[in-house]
Enzyme design. Structure first.
Site, short mmCIF file in Angstrom:
data_model
loop_
_atom_site.label_atom_id
_atom_site.label_comp_id
_atom_site.label_asym_id
_atom_site.label_seq_id
_atom_site.Cartn_x
_atom_site.Cartn_y
_atom_site.Cartn_z
N ARG A 55 -3.05 -0.23 -5.63
CA ARG A 55 -3.43 0.81 -6.59
C ARG A 55 -2.30 1.19 -7.56
O ARG A 55 -2.50 1.23 -8.78
CB ARG A 55 -3.87 2.09 -5.85
CG ARG A 55 -5.25 2.04 -5.30
CD ARG A 55 -5.32 2.80 -3.99
NE ARG A 55 -4.66 1.99 -2.98
CZ ARG A 55 -5.31 1.14 -2.19
NH1 ARG A 55 -6.61 1.06 -2.27
NH2 ARG A 55 -4.67 0.39 -1.32
N THR A 56 -1.13 1.48 -7.01
CA THR A 56 -0.06 2.02 -7.86
C THR A 56 0.40 0.96 -8.87
O THR A 56 0.56 1.24 -10.06
CB THR A 56 1.13 2.46 -6.99
OG1 THR A 56 0.62 3.26 -5.92
CG2 THR A 56 2.15 3.26 -7.78
N LYS A 83 18.39 -14.17 -2.91
CA LYS A 83 19.70 -14.85 -2.72
C LYS A 83 20.79 -13.83 -2.44
O LYS A 83 21.96 -14.16 -2.41
CB LYS A 83 20.06 -15.64 -3.98
CG LYS A 83 19.13 -16.78 -4.30
CD LYS A 83 19.68 -17.54 -5.51
CE LYS A 83 18.57 -17.98 -6.44
NZ LYS A 83 19.05 -18.27 -7.78
N ARG A 105 9.15 0.86 -6.78
CA ARG A 105 8.74 1.16 -5.39
C ARG A 105 9.72 0.45 -4.48
O ARG A 105 10.04 -0.73 -4.67
CB ARG A 105 7.32 0.68 -5.12
CG ARG A 105 6.98 0.73 -3.63
CD ARG A 105 5.53 0.50 -3.36
NE ARG A 105 4.73 1.64 -3.76
CZ ARG A 105 3.46 1.82 -3.38
NH1 ARG A 105 2.86 0.93 -2.60
NH2 ARG A 105 2.79 2.88 -3.77
N HIS A 133 6.12 10.19 -3.39
CA HIS A 133 5.24 9.36 -4.22
C HIS A 133 4.67 10.30 -5.28
O HIS A 133 3.49 10.69 -5.24
CB HIS A 133 4.15 8.76 -3.34
CG HIS A 133 3.37 7.64 -3.96
ND1 HIS A 133 3.43 7.33 -5.31
CD2 HIS A 133 2.48 6.76 -3.41
CE1 HIS A 133 2.62 6.31 -5.56
NE2 HIS A 133 2.04 5.95 -4.41
N1 CP Z 1 -1.85 5.02 -2.81
C1 CP Z 1 -1.00 3.98 -2.89
O1 CP Z 1 0.21 4.14 -3.08
O2 CP Z 1 -1.62 2.78 -2.75
P1 CP Z 1 -0.89 1.35 -2.94
O3 CP Z 1 0.09 1.20 -1.81
O4 CP Z 1 -2.00 0.34 -2.91
O5 CP Z 1 -0.17 1.37 -4.26
#
Ligand code: CP
Length: 305
Positions: A55-56, A83, A105, A133
């Site tokens: 999603r993100t 590496k 992320r 998040h």
């Molecule tokens: N909600 C969320 O962070 O989903 P993903 O891990 O699929 O990005």
């Protein structure tokens, strides 16, 4: 707004409301036949995902494309990271291409802060370890506001694995700023020992759900826990999962949320995940508008000049 979005704790209630209002305008753009605006034409965004995401990652990429930025998806498995290149050298390399934004992320908490301090680009935290998040919390707030009109005074329950959840952490910070009444429901092993003032804790799901307007289910973060947090997934669902009977304990018009990915049959039954009170897919849709608003308001690396 400031250069980066790495934590909800670093933005004010007014900033949050500005993001949500701006996202409403972008939501209207996304309802048009032509869903693209030239707002950030000429800006470059690098998406740097060191952890899996559906999603993100996809909603950031769509948001970036809808704003007409140039998008570059950095592929960690095929990069020199494998590496042994350091994170800082990787970021400096990306920066040399003139990136205006870095969306990151990472499994280690604090990495987005570190990059923000070492980069002229606007850094957006797309999830760091068990820390935060922020854009998930903003899209959740947007979805709640869309459904319930006002967040202030709502009874909102976060259910499940709070202790390992960056989504829960950002949501707690965000929803408290917006004036919600929060409840945490789950096994004692998965609720943090220290919490902000005013949050009610329930270890009994039926008791905790009584009178709630919003039920936010959380994923059991198997990858972040060892054994022993609860006896079995079957037991977990029996005690803290949501099914139709349990949903009936909440307010009649309660909505059910989940940030995804869902473990059906562990946190949530399929009946509830797909029922009319579920707004799980609306959360996904709203993620694009909210991320467009964040990109637009941060403005990219010009702020750092
Ligand atoms: N909600 C969320 O962070 O989903 P993903 O891990 O699929 O990005």
């Amino acid at each position: 707004m400031q250069k980066d979005l790495v934590s909800i704790s670093e933005i004010s209630k007014d900033d949050i409301e500005l993001i949500l209002d701006t996202a409403s305008s972008f939501r209207d753009v996304l309802r048009r036949d032509i869903k693209k605006v030239p707002t950030l034409r000429g800006k470059t965004v690098v998406n740097l995902f060191f952890e899996p995401s559906t999603r993100t990652r996809t909603s950031f990429e769509l948001a970036e494309k809808r704003l007409s930025t140039d998008v570059f998806n950095f592929s960690v498995p095929t990069s020199s990271v494998v590496k042994g290149e350091s994170l800082l050298d990787t970021v400096r390399t990306i920066q040399s291409y003139g990136a205006d934004y870095i969306v990151i992320r990472h499994s280690a908490s604090g990495v987005p802060h570190f990059i923000a301090q070492n980069s002229a680009a606007s850094v957006i935290n797309a999830g760091d370890g068990i820390n935060e998040h922020p854009t998930q919390a903003l899209l959740d707030a947007f979805t709640i506001r869309e459904q319930k009109k006002e967040i202030k005074g709502l009874e909102i329950a976060l259910v499940g694995d709070i202790v390992h959840s960056r989504v829960a952490r950002s949501n707690i910070l965000c929803l408290l700023k917006l004036g919600a009444n929060l409840r945490l429901i789950g096994p004692p092993t998965l609720i943090p020992n220290t919490l902000p003032k005013g949050i009610k804790v329930f270890y009994d799901m039926d008791e905790g759900l009584n009178g709630v307007d919003v039920i936010m289910m959380l994923r059991i973060q198997m990858e972040r826990m060892g054994k022993g947090f609860f006896p079995s997934t079957r037991e977990y669902f029996k005690l803290w999962g949501i099914n139709q009977e349990r949903l009936a304990i909440a307010c009649k018009d309660a909505i059910v949320m989940h940030p995804g990915p869902m473990n059906r049959g562990i946190e949530i039954s399929s009946e509830v995940a797909d029922c009319p009170q579920s707004v799980i897919l609306e959360q996904v849709t709203n993620g694009i508008a909210v991320r467009m608003a964040v990109l637009y308001l941060l403005g990219g690396s010009k702020n750092a000049e």
